[in-house]
Design an enzyme around this catalytic site. Structure first.
Site: not given
Length: 376
Positions: A179, A183, A256, A287, A312, A360, A362
């Site tokens: 996914r 754009r 992880r 990041r 991180e 996983y 959100d």
């Protein structure tokens, strides 16, 4: 008669939301957490007046108006829009992949010109795969190349993904990147969701609001005195590791995790953005998060004389670390299915959240799951 209707193991979003809804129904809850604070991974630490996301950046986003209205009934959310930037060898690229990215990558200014380059690179990849007798992408690398071509894959996907998962892209399943957002507009908003933001005053305000009037205890390890805690309530709401709940009966699941290097700097603005990804392989961190940008905008940034950053580092989980992400491979998925089959037969235990379901999630789907649970 037991003292509580529910004992909630873990005070993260699932546990805190469950306790809130149960209290609304007149149920008695006790929430326990092995950490010294409430809130799980959304906990924020106040440093120099900045709300530091102690366990990594948490950006709330959803298209579910019921969920959005629910969290805003607890604490008002701000207007933060996630627009990360990728740094590859000192050059900056906007994410997700959009016309800004394509201009930075190739100098093109129209969707037609960007599409032409991407389609040509896709065709080259497809031809190479067909010559090798490959009909469908077998791994993440092949999937990414089929979606976006080699230029963006090599600069912005490969190094970052291999650092994130600690595995070569050729060893990761294709579905992880199916996914991938592409754009053909000049829009740096990472999420497609209708609503997104950060609680004004930080996530602690959300947790405090959810747990208001609920009995809580911290520095409590459920497994050190499991029989006692289970004896207190009719039902256990469990949000910890599902394999640990069952004493690792079938073996241990892999995770992880993330290690953070936090630094307070004598400057009002370090990188000009909340999230900057470092996508080349030889930069060890994935990041840098500059926390003030989640809640300070425009001139507010300069009015706060210091800033806090977190580098991180993604790594394999070990027992003394906090588990973050399930590992989606054949071995762990099969093992998780065995544990979930046991969990489905429990009459007085509710399993919820990323660790207890080994999925996983959100933040918004976690809350949605709890709201649906109470509807049922």
């Amino acid at each position: 008669m037991r003292k509580y209707d529910y004992i909630v193991v873990g005070s993260g979003l699932f546990g805190a939301t469950f306790a809130y809804k149960a209290k609304q129904r007149g149920k008695r809850c006790l929430v326990i957490d092995k950490r010294s604070h409430l809130g799980g991974n959304v906990y924020c630490e106040d440093v120099e007046g900045i709300h530091v996301h102690k366990y990594g950046a948490h950006i709330f986003h959803t298209s579910n108006k019921e969920v959005w209205d629910f969290v805003n009934s607890i604490v008002e959310f701000n207007r933060y829009t996630n627009s990360p930037v990728a740094n590859y060898k000192g050059r900056l690229y906007n994410l997700p992949f959009n016309m800004n990215t394509f201009y930075q990558m190739w100098g093109v200014t129209t969707p037609e010109a960007a599409n032409a380059i991407i389609e040509q690179q896709r065709a080259d990849v497809k031809k190479t795969m067909e010559e090798a007798g490959v009909k469908e992408p077998r791994n993440l690398e092949e999937q990414a190349l089929m979606l976006i071509g080699h230029d963006i894959y090599e600069r912005l996907i490969k190094g970052y993904t291999e650092k994130q998962w600690g595995r070569k892209c050729t060893d990761l399943p294709a579905f992880i990147i199916k996914r991938l957002p592409v754009r053909m507009v000049f829009d740096n908003n990472y999420f497609n969701d209708r609503y997104q933001g950060i609680p004004i005053g930080g996530y602690n305000k959300l947790i405090i609001g959810l747990l208001e009037g609920v009995e809580t205890r911290v520095d409590v390890d459920f497994f050190e005195n499991r029989q006692y805690w289970e004896s207190l309530a009719e039902t256990v709401v469990y949000t910890g590791k599902i394999d640990e709940y069952y004493g690792y009966r079938f073996g241990k699941l892999n995770y992880r995790t993330v290690r953070f290097e936090q630094e307070t700097l004598d400057t009002p603005n370090y990188q000009g953005n909340a999230v900057v990804n470092y996508t080349e392989a030889n930069v060890p961190y994935t990041r840098i998060i500059e926390h003030k940008h989640f809640e300070m905008f425009g001139q507010e940034v300069e009015q706060c004389p210091k800033t806090v950053i977190s580098r991180e580092y993604s790594t394999e989980w070990t027992e003394e670390m906090e588990p973050y992400y399930p590992v989606n491979d054949a071995r762990n998925n099969a093992l998780a299915d065995q544990y979930r089959a046991l969990a489905s037969k429990e009459e007085h235990v509710i399993f919820g959240g990323r660790l207890a379901e080994y999925r996983y999630y959100d933040m918004a789907p976690i809350i949605e799951n709890v709201l649906n649970l109470f509807k049922e």
